[in-house]
Design an enzyme around this catalytic site. Structure first.
Site, PDB file in Angstrom:
ATOM      1  N   GLY A 197       0.634  -0.854  -0.422  1.00  0.00           N
ATOM      2  CA  GLY A 197       0.093   0.018  -0.079  1.00  0.00           C
ATOM      3  C   GLY A 197       0.683   1.471   0.074  1.00  0.00           C
ATOM      4  O   GLY A 197       2.398   1.514   0.404  1.00  0.00           O
TER       5      GLY A 197
ATOM      6  N   GLY B 112       1.047   4.912   1.807  1.00  0.00           N
ATOM      7  CA  GLY B 112       0.270   5.824   2.704  1.00  0.00           C
ATOM      8  C   GLY B 112       0.864   7.035   2.766  1.00  0.00           C
ATOM      9  O   GLY B 112       1.515   7.061   1.738  1.00  0.00           O
TER      10      GLY B 112
ATOM     11  N   PHE C  80       2.977   8.690   4.336  1.00  0.00           N
ATOM     12  CA  PHE C  80       4.201   8.196   5.024  1.00  0.00           C
ATOM     13  C   PHE C  80       5.616   8.145   3.900  1.00  0.00           C
ATOM     14  O   PHE C  80       6.465   8.033   3.649  1.00  0.00           O
ATOM     15  CB  PHE C  80       5.298   8.134   5.908  1.00  0.00           C
ATOM     16  CG  PHE C  80       4.155   8.732   7.538  1.00  0.00           C
ATOM     17  CD1 PHE C  80       4.187   9.680   7.400  1.00  0.00           C
ATOM     18  CD2 PHE C  80       3.265   8.151   7.884  1.00  0.00           C
ATOM     19  CE1 PHE C  80       3.189  10.973   8.648  1.00  0.00           C
ATOM     20  CE2 PHE C  80       2.283   8.679   9.113  1.00  0.00           C
ATOM     21  CZ  PHE C  80       2.764   9.739   9.239  1.00  0.00           C
ATOM     22  N   GLY C  81       4.115   6.920   3.255  1.00  0.00           N
ATOM     23  CA  GLY C  81       5.457   6.844   2.114  1.00  0.00           C
ATOM     24  C   GLY C  81       5.370   5.079   1.770  1.00  0.00           C
ATOM     25  O   GLY C  81       3.643   4.999   2.149  1.00  0.00           O
TER      26      GLY C  81
ATOM     27  N   VAL D 281       4.145   0.961   0.868  1.00  0.00           N
ATOM     28  CA  VAL D 281       4.664   0.108   2.126  1.00  0.00           C
ATOM     29  C   VAL D 281       4.757  -1.389   0.998  1.00  0.00           C
ATOM     30  O   VAL D 281       4.038  -1.410   0.458  1.00  0.00           O
ATOM     31  CB  VAL D 281       3.435  -0.402   2.941  1.00  0.00           C
ATOM     32  CG1 VAL D 281       3.952  -1.844   4.234  1.00  0.00           C
ATOM     33  CG2 VAL D 281       3.108   0.677   4.304  1.00  0.00           C
TER      34      VAL D 281
ATOM     35  N   ASP E 178      -4.559  10.200  12.835  1.00  0.00           N
ATOM     36  CA  ASP E 178      -5.283   9.551  11.819  1.00  0.00           C
ATOM     37  C   ASP E 178      -5.608   7.827  11.946  1.00  0.00           C
ATOM     38  O   ASP E 178      -5.945   7.293  10.938  1.00  0.00           O
ATOM     39  CB  ASP E 178      -4.771   9.241  10.728  1.00  0.00           C
ATOM     40  CG  ASP E 178      -4.723   9.621   9.209  1.00  0.00           C
ATOM     41  OD1 ASP E 178      -5.654   9.320   9.138  1.00  0.00           O
ATOM     42  OD2 ASP E 178      -4.138   8.914   8.562  1.00  0.00           O
TER      43      ASP E 178
END
Ligand SMILES: *[C@@H]1O[C@H](CO)[C@@H](O)[C@H](O)[C@H]1NC(C)=O
Ligand SMILES: *[C@@H]1O[C@H](CO)[C@@H](O)[C@H](O)[C@H]1NC(C)=O
Ligand SMILES: *[C@@H]1O[C@H](CO)[C@@H](O)[C@H](O)[C@H]1NC(C)=O
Ligand SMILES: *[C@@H]1O[C@H](CO)[C@@H](O)[C@H](O)[C@H]1NC(C)=O
Ligand SMILES: *[C@@H]1O[C@H](CO)[C@@H](O)[C@H](O)[C@H]1NC(C)=O
Ligand SMILES: *[C@@H]1O[C@H](CO)[C@@H](O)[C@H](O)[C@H]1NC(C)=O
Ligand SMILES: *[C@@H]1O[C@H](CO)[C@@H](O)[C@H](O)[C@H]1NC(C)=O
Ligand SMILES: CC(=O)N[C@H]1CO[C@H](CO)[C@@H](O)[C@@H]1O
Length: 656
Positions: free
Chosen positions: A342, A344, A346-347, A349, A459
């Protein structure tokens, strides 16, 4: 209702303690005299004493078949002799039989009879029970006993935390610890069927409770059916070599614990016994000079070793966490598209498999995370310290030029949103969903209150709840704040970050985030889990999820919200209603009236606890209003997914 918050005053007459026993027969249901249930109850309670003797102080057992099955447990205080344990349990069990004439559930507090006996018609083994809580105090004022109260409370707090930690690290047979700091004596114990983290949660809850109600007294105890703590200014247990010891006047940082054999003894002597000091003054000057020389030598040594300790200490913690970049790159097949799980905030995965066969999830942080190596390492250490059954565990990190990787345990069942919102996946039954709700609540409680830091997730949403092989929920994406810009850790943010639909109104409007805004997101999550639909997609009778839930609840038709699949199932209707009720409490517009996660956990675990009425939820934040703002600020491909993210999501940690 059962006896709650009852304060028993320990009568302390010089050295003797007036014995108080406290028994609670819960009014959760009655059995009839001479029924099978009653006979089973009496049988198992009378069998406890000999069994607990045989099993060394802790015993749990069941008897009979549903619906006449009885669960019972006996636990003796950790320092009791086997003989005393038998006597006390026998006495307590007999009292329960006579006093709880026909209640299906009952227990006897530890109180001053140093054992706990509990029985119920439902299983409570291994289940954390934080309610009811009972406390008792020694009514004398602490100010009369402590000369420096600030210092006293500081040492007291340190001792409690140390003893709680030690007790929680016990075995599955005994979770018990004692501690001494000067005159302060503390004893803590959990029922050993609890997990380490549940035990720690339980004891910390007691310490918080005691601090809130009673810390101005000279001693006392607090207990729940799962754990107990007691402290006093005199000895009420036999200290052993295992007893935690903390010095009341913590020596200034220049006393290395292991550089000389006799340092601690010397410090104690100087601090505690003035007459000895006088003797030392009289001691011949030669010896004095010798000591000065010795101290000088020691100081020099210490300075050296301290410097060494600092560097090696840091590296020790980090070394075990640091992964080899090449190994991780290989494990993820050079971060191949096919391994991507996925993308996200932040970056991306990736799934990976290390050479030793271990499966991992690798988060490859965006390049612009813009943080120095030291800062990054510090935050990683901090995140690795956050460990709870309901949090995804950080296993390590990689730092290679501009690459910043975080390595987590791999969750085979992906995330909750897939099970809730993907029509192809098998539907989850109610029991499973209820367990997931309770698990998320415990994880969030840990972040909010029980970890070393006060952590606001910011979140929380179905996509951030991962599921392990047994479908236990684990919260992910917490603790990320400091990996990004530092000014995000304040109470106000320059930009609002989070996911629309889950964000509390005060957060969207004023950028103000708090524990309460996390509770709001949790409330939305509960309602989604019940209706099986995303907050942003939900539309029924022309209204959004919160309005629909609120209206139906007000009109006494709360269960209309429940997904048809569950309505046809055998799940407990009262549990569903209760969850909707709690969900509505969490999404109240007025953030001050939202419950804390601590009370949410209590409300979920105790079905007899009364819950306040909710007030209006935040209507004006309905999905439709937010959606228009969201799509105007983002690209069109978000239209298919109305739960669009806003900027990057950030979790915040406030040191306490
Ligand atoms: C049981 O009830 C009797 C009478 O009310 C009371 O004196 C006794 O303390 C109770 N036992 C316990 C263990 O509470
Ligand atoms: C159970 O019995 C007690 C009296 O022994 C009574 O006060 C109570 O209301 C009963 N509870 C239920 C749920 O029937
Ligand atoms: C325990 O007894 C209560 C009251 O009779 C009942 O509502 C509940 O379902 C019982 N629990 C189990 C697991 O049998
Ligand atoms: C219960 O059984 C005993 C003997 O078995 C009998 O003496 C007693 O009257 C019974 N009690 C009730 C309430 O039926
Ligand atoms: C338990 O106490 C009763 C009296 O209350 C006594 O008759 C019995 O022998 C005791 N049982 C054990 C195992 O000590
Ligand atoms: C009490 O102890 C604290 C912390 O050790 C110290 O900062 C403070 O000066 C002490 N106060 C007095 C009055 O000694
Ligand atoms: C430490 O000093 C005390 C008294 O000064 C002495 O009784 C004790 O034996 C010493 N211990 C060691 C390990 O040297
Ligand atoms: C010490 C003990 O008896 N533990 C048991 C408590 O009950 C659970 C569930 O029945 C058992 O698995 C434990 O062995």
């Amino acid at each position: 209702m059962y006896v709650k918050n009852l304060v028993f005053v320990l009568c302390l007459i010089v050295s003797g303690i007036g014995l108080t026993t406290a028994q609670t027969c819960l009014e959760t249901g009655n059995f009839t005299t001479n029924s099978t249930y009653g006979r089973n109850r009496d049988l198992i309670l009378t069998s406890l004493p000999t069994n607990v003797l045989e099993k060394g102080g802790f015993f749990n057992a069941t008897i009979g078949q549903e619906p006449n099955k009885v669960y019972a447990q006996a636990l003796c205080r950790g320092d009791l002799s086997a003989e005393d344990c038998l006597t006390y349990v026998n006495f307590t069990a007999q009292q329960l039989i006579t006093n709880c004439t026909n209640q299906k559930e009952g227990f006897s507090w530890d109180g001053d009879i140093p054992c706990l006996v509990r029985y119920s018609n439902q299983s409570f083994f291994g289940v954390l029970a934080l309610d009811p809580i009972q406390e008792a105090i020694n009514p004398n004022d602490i100010n009369d006993a402590a000369s420096n109260i600030t210092q006293f409370f500081q040492v007291w707090g340190e001792l409690m935390e140390a003893v709680a930690t030690k007790a929680s690290m016990g075995s599955s047979r005994l979770k018990y610890a004692t501690g001494v700091a000067d005159e302060i004596q503390a004893l803590m114990q959990c029922t050993p069927d609890l997990s380490q983290s549940d035990c720690l949660t339980c004891l910390r809850t007691l310490v918080r409770r005691y601090t809130a109600c009673c810390r101005t007294y000279q001693g006392g105890y607090v207990e729940t059916p799962s754990c107990r703590m007691r402290w006093d200014l005199y000895t009420f247990f036999a200290p052993t070599t295992d007893t935690v010891r903390i010095s009341l006047s913590p020596p200034p940082s220049n006393s290395p614990p292991d550089s000389t054999k006799n340092t601690t003894a010397t410090i104690k002597e100087n601090g505690g016994n003035q007459s000895r000091t006088i003797v030392i003054i009289v001691v011949p000057i030669i010896i004095f000079i010798a000591m000065v020389v010795l101290i000088c030598v020691l100081l020099r040594k210490r300075r050296k070793s301290k410097r060494q300790m600092k560097t090696t200490g840091d590296d020790d913690g980090l070394e075990s966490l640091q992964f080899d970049f090449k190994a991780v790159r290989e494990a993820t097949d050079n971060f191949s598209e096919s391994n991507m799980l996925g993308q996200g905030g932040f970056g991306a995965v990736y799934k990976g498999r290390l050479q030793d066969g271990r499966e991992i999830a690798v988060k490859r942080l965006h390049y612009e995370s813009g943080q120095g190596k030291m800062e990054f390492k510090n935050e990683v250490l901090l995140m690795a310290g956050l460990q709870h059954r309901n949090l995804v565990r950080l296993q390590g990190f990689c730092l290679e030029r501009r690459e910043r990787l975080l390595i987590f345990e791999f969750m085979p069942n992906s995330s909750l949103d897939q099970f809730l919102f993907d029509p192809v996946k098998p539907r989850l039954d109610w029991d499973r969903r209820f367990k997931i709700i309770a698990g998320i609540a415990r994880g969030l409680l840990y972040l909010h209150e029980d970890s070393q830091y006060r952590i606001i997730h910011r979140d929380l949403k179905a996509a951030n709840i991962l599921l392990d092989a047994e479908m236990n929920p684990k919260i992910s994406d917490f603790g990320m704040a400091r990996l990004f810009a530092a000014d995000q850790t304040r109470d106000r943010t320059r930009r609002v970050a989070g996911t629309f639909g889950y964000m509390a109104p005060e957060y969207v409007k004023h950028g103000k985030f708090s524990l309460e805004s996390d509770v709001y997101s949790f409330g939305v999550l509960i309602l989604e889990i019940i209706c099986g639909d995303k907050i942003c997609n939900f539309r029924k009778d022309g209204v959004d999820l919160l309005t629909y839930a609120w209206r139906n609840w007000r009109e006494g038709r709360a269960l209309n919200l429940v997904e048809p699949f569950l309505r046809d199932g055998s799940g407990s209707r009262s549990e569903m209603t209760r969850c909707i009720h709690i969900g509505l409490l969490c999404v109240q517009e007025n953030y001050a009236s939202r419950p804390t996660m601590n009370s949410v956990v209590l409300m979920l675990s105790d079905s007899s606890m009364s819950i306040p009425m909710p007030s209006t939820p935040a209507f004006m934040l309905s999905a439709s209003t937010v959606q228009s703002e969201a799509s105007s600020s983002s690209t069109t491909d978000h239209n298919s997914d109305q739960c669009s993210r806003n900027e990057v999501s950030i979790t915040t940690l406030d040191p306490r």
